[in-house]
Design a protein around this motif. Structure first.
Motif, PDB file in Angstrom:
ATOM      1  N   GLU A  42      16.225   8.211  -9.733  1.00 16.92           N
ATOM      2  CA  GLU A  42      14.992   8.894  -9.334  1.00 16.92           C
ATOM      3  C   GLU A  42      13.786   7.973  -9.543  1.00 16.92           C
ATOM      4  O   GLU A  42      12.886   7.891  -8.691  1.00 16.92           O
ATOM      5  CB  GLU A  42      14.834  10.176 -10.152  1.00 16.92           C
ATOM      6  CG  GLU A  42      13.591  10.993  -9.765  1.00 16.92           C
ATOM      7  CD  GLU A  42      13.469  12.264 -10.595  1.00 16.92           C
ATOM      8  OE1 GLU A  42      12.439  12.931 -10.489  1.00 16.92           O
ATOM      9  OE2 GLU A  42      14.413  12.582 -11.356  1.00 16.92           O
ATOM     10  N   GLU A  43      13.763   7.235 -10.673  1.00 17.50           N
ATOM     11  CA  GLU A  43      12.661   6.289 -10.928  1.00 17.50           C
ATOM     12  C   GLU A  43      12.641   5.193  -9.856  1.00 17.50           C
ATOM     13  O   GLU A  43      11.588   4.810  -9.354  1.00 17.50           O
ATOM     14  CB  GLU A  43      12.830   5.647 -12.306  1.00 17.50           C
ATOM     15  CG  GLU A  43      12.580   6.614 -13.457  1.00 17.50           C
ATOM     16  CD  GLU A  43      12.834   5.944 -14.802  1.00 17.50           C
ATOM     17  OE1 GLU A  43      13.350   4.812 -14.807  1.00 17.50           O
ATOM     18  OE2 GLU A  43      12.522   6.548 -15.842  1.00 17.50           O
ATOM     19  N   LYS A  62      11.225   6.331  -6.516  1.00 19.54           N
ATOM     20  CA  LYS A  62       9.763   6.451  -6.503  1.00 19.54           C
ATOM     21  C   LYS A  62       9.086   5.073  -6.464  1.00 19.54           C
ATOM     22  O   LYS A  62       8.000   4.932  -5.905  1.00 19.54           O
ATOM     23  CB  LYS A  62       9.301   7.215  -7.747  1.00 19.54           C
ATOM     24  CG  LYS A  62       9.694   8.695  -7.738  1.00 19.54           C
ATOM     25  CD  LYS A  62       9.226   9.380  -9.019  1.00 19.54           C
ATOM     26  CE  LYS A  62       9.609  10.876  -9.016  1.00 19.54           C
ATOM     27  NZ  LYS A  62       9.175  11.537 -10.259  1.00 19.54           N
ATOM     28  N   ALA A  63       9.742   4.087  -7.066  1.00 17.25           N
ATOM     29  CA  ALA A  63       9.100   2.772  -7.171  1.00 17.25           C
ATOM     30  C   ALA A  63       9.212   1.953  -5.892  1.00 17.25           C
ATOM     31  O   ALA A  63       8.327   1.177  -5.564  1.00 17.25           O
ATOM     32  CB  ALA A  63       9.715   1.981  -8.335  1.00 17.25           C
ATOM     33  N   ARG A 111       6.368   2.630 -14.032  1.00 15.84           N
ATOM     34  CA  ARG A 111       7.135   2.980 -12.841  1.00 15.84           C
ATOM     35  C   ARG A 111       8.327   2.047 -12.632  1.00 15.84           C
ATOM     36  O   ARG A 111       9.201   2.328 -11.814  1.00 15.84           O
ATOM     37  CB  ARG A 111       6.215   2.935 -11.613  1.00 15.84           C
ATOM     38  CG  ARG A 111       5.168   4.042 -11.589  1.00 15.84           C
ATOM     39  CD  ARG A 111       4.129   3.833 -10.501  1.00 15.84           C
ATOM     40  NE  ARG A 111       3.273   2.679 -10.792  1.00 15.84           N
ATOM     41  CZ  ARG A 111       2.247   2.314 -10.034  1.00 15.84           C
ATOM     42  NH1 ARG A 111       1.954   2.995  -8.940  1.00 15.84           N
ATOM     43  NH2 ARG A 111       1.528   1.268 -10.353  1.00 15.84           N
TER      44      ARG A 111
END
Length: 699
Positions: free
Chosen positions: A95-96, A99-100, A114
């Motif tokens: 998930e990280e 987003k990054a 992030r």
């Protein structure tokens, strides 16, 4: 005195030269023997240094690769990436990462929260541990087999590494290969190690590549490790990089302390040679002390180092040179005296007359090469110096005979040049007439195409550019009506250029129109044209062929039929799409005209519409080469068409021709023919013409 006596005198004078050579040989032999022994010692030292350095560098590179490639954290990184379910926290990391990635370039470095998923990867953790222990480690990048980032320090510019040069090279390697490359970043030297990451495949056997790894090492720290290692104990000399930077020196064979960088002149000699020796080299900025220098190159993959051994030659050569100078000096004075007397006599009686004959022969040759027409007075002025040679021997007789021969040659040259000028003028007049006839054979008036009948849906706007490579050329085209609704377009390129090819175009002109009226199918037309043309070629006993293409436009239905005989691709440009596509040309099995009779050709059909532009051309439009000898090609011509597209067809063709000629530096080697056929809606064109006439009438 006869010439034989003078040659004898010259031989007597030259007997002193063997004496000088003998003395020189004796002294130089002792000098070279001593120098040879010193060279051998230095060459052995440079060779041993090279082996020592290679063994150390190779072992260090392999050790540093093994720290990562064979350790658990790298394996864990791939296991987590290929099987996300093995770790319960993997969902959060995914998930990280998701987003990054979209804002990758906005994130400045790995310390940003992030980037937590990458910063805490097992691979990054492993690299931090080893970098604390090994100062030579600078950075690394780890990807999977698709180029997706799995680990890196510091943060790379791209998340997807497939476009990077290092990844493209590494991805082509087998599992057991590596590449070592030198780098220079902001004036500092580094080494780049490119490695496929492979583990044993227990299921299928052998090894399987899971990803690719780039490791960058600091060169200065690597050589500090060399200095502190046991390998440096036996090293005696200097190590330099490819740009001459000195990274390590030790022992009495090292370069002088004041030399901080290997001179460029030495590096140019050393760089591409396995081993090299220089005698009496003087380093800039120090007292004029000659050195004996020996080098050996060490190479691993794309990395190269040079080991240098040097020694001060002053003690070695000083005494020998003084002894050598004393012996040679006395003999040189004696020989110089006799040589001066002999040379003066030889110059007066031999060399000066020979030089005079040489000058006259050069003047005669120059007049012949330039094709000059000379009067008898000018001829006498050229050969007169030969009449002033009075040596009373064979040289004087040779000069007299040469004078007579030169005068005869120049007289014959003048007569010949007079005839050449006359013949050349006649040939130029014939070529000019042939050029005018050939230009007259080409269509120039296309007004009949601008008068559509009520049934016509389409109207053709034609423009062309024709530039022969010589006075006359071998390119040819023709546009003619077949009936009220059909227009034929023919283009051809005869092998070669010049008068021979131009004659063939005249033959084609006589065959094309009558056959086009009879044969309404393009393929049948080319087949019959080939049969008739081949018959003419066979009867002539010549070998010649012609590439050709033929289109038939149906102005009522918009149907276009076409066929070709080995001709380059024709292009169709559609302005709304801004694309130029190939129609036909250069297909396998499509033979040019004239090679053999009985060839079958194929007809293809297209549906055209208003605003289409058909571009027909000969190979002279795509084969011009620029200064780098790169041909323009179909791709280059497509680019020119897109750039030069204009509703004014004549203006567009002139722009295309200008760019093609400029690409060839205005010096094309072949004929160039470009034919553009712009398709318009017939009724719309008539309506605009009517409005223009009405406006003109009111004015």
């Amino acid at each position: 005195m006869k010439l034989q006596a003078r040659i004898l005198l010259l031989i007597l004078l030259t007997t002193f030269l063997p004496l000088v050579a003998c003395l020189y040989f004796v002294t130089r032999t002792s000098y070279h023997h001593t120098l040879k022994h010193a060279k051998h010692s230095q060459q052995q030292a440079a060779f041993n240094n090279s082996i020592t350095l290679r063994n150390f560098i190779n072992a260090e590179f392999e050790k540093k690769i093994a720290l990562f490639n064979q350790t658990g954290n790298f394996r864990i990184t791939f296991i987590q990436h290929e099987n996300p379910d093995v770790e319960k926290n993997m969902a959060r990391r995914l998930e990280e990462r998701a987003k990054a990635i979209p804002i990758w370039k906005e994130i400045p470095h790995l310390n940003d929260p992030r980037m937590n998923w990458l910063t805490n990867s097992p691979a990054n953790h492993q690299f931090r541990i080893h970098r604390q222990k090994d100062a030579s480690l600078h950075s690394f990048i780890l990807t999977d087999t698709k180029g997706i980032l799995l680990g890196a320090l510091p943060k790379p510019e791209e998340y997807d590494q497939t476009s990077q040069d290092w990844w493209q090279q590494t991805s082509k390697l087998p599992y057991d290969s590596v590449i070592y490359r030198p780098l220079k970043i902001e004036g500092l030297h580094y080494y780049e190690l490119l490695v496929p990451v492979a583990y044993k495949d227990h299921k299928n056997g052998g090894f399987k590549i899971h990803g690719y790894f780039k490791l960058i090492l600091k060169a200065d720290e690597l050589f500090k490790q060399f200095a502190n290692s046991n390998a440096s104990d036996t090293f005696n000399g200097t190590i330099s990089l490819s740009d001459g930077s000195i990274v390590f020196s030790k022992g009495n064979m090292a370069l002088p302390a004041q030399v901080t960088k290997v001179p460029t002149i030495l590096m140019e000699e050393i760089h591409n040679q396995p081993s090299w020796t220089a005698e009496e080299f003087i380093f800039h900025g120090e007292p004029e002390t000659p050195h004996l220098i020996t080098s050996a190159n060490t190479k691993l993959s794309e990395c190269q180092w040079t080991t240098i051994a040097t020694e001060d030659m002053t003690p070695l050569t000083g005494t020998l040179k003084r002894y050598h100078a004393m012996q040679i000096g006395g003999v040189i004075i004696l020989v110089a005296l006799f040589t001066t007397v002999g040379f003066s006599y030889l110059r007066k009686t031999v060399t000066t007359p020979v030089r005079t004959m040489q000058t006259v022969s050069e003047n005669v040759a120059s007049a012949s090469q330039k094709g000059l027409y000379l009067s008898r007075t000018e001829i006498k002025q050229i050969v007169n110096p030969l009449n002033k040679i009075h040596t009373k021997d064979e040289i004087q007789k040779l000069a007299e005979h040469f004078s007579s021969m030169a005068e005869g040659i120049l007289n014959f040259q003048s007569i010949l040049e007079s005839e050449v000028i006359s013949k050349t003028q006649q040939i130029n007049e014939d070529l000019e007439m042939a050029k005018e006839f050939q230009q007259a054979l080409l269509p120039h008036d296309y007004q009949w195409l601008q008068q559509p009948s009520p049934k016509h849906e389409l109207l053709l706007d034609v423009a062309h550019f024709y530039q022969p490579a010589a006075a006359v050329g071998g390119d040819f085209f023709d546009i003619f009506p077949l009936d009220k609704n059909h227009v034929g377009v023919f283009i051809a390129d005869v092998m070669g250029h010049g008068a021979r090819s131009a004659l063939v175009t005249a033959i084609l002109r006589a065959l094309v129109r009558p056959l086009a009226i009879i044969e309404q199918d393009p393929a049948c037309f080319l087949e019959e044209l080939n049969n008739q043309f081949s018959d003419i070629i066979v009867r002539s006993g010549q070998t010649i062929f012609v590439t050709a293409a033929y289109l038939i436009f149906d102005l009522e239905t918009g149907l276009v039929k076409g066929s070709h005989a080995g001709h380059p691709h024709m292009l169709i440009y559609r302005q709304p799409e801004d694309r130029a596509n190939r129609l036909l040309g250069d297909e396998k099995g499509s033979l040019p005209l004239g090679l053999t009779a009985g060839v079958d050709y194929r007809t293809r059909e297209w549906r055209t519409k208003p605003n289409d532009v058909f571009l027909l051309f000969t190979d002279g439009a795509i084969e011009p080469e620029n200064q780098l000898q790169e041909p323009l090609g179909i791709k280059g011509l497509k680019h020119i068409i897109r750039k030069r597209y204009d509703k004014d067809n004549d203006f567009m063709v002139k722009g295309i021709a200008y760019d093609v000629m400029r690409y060839a530096n205005d010096m094309p080697e072949d004929d160039i023919c470009i034919l553009s056929i712009a398709v318009h809606a017939a009724h719309a064109a008539s309506h605009h013409e009517h409005e223009a006439e009405s406006t003109a009438g009111k004015a």
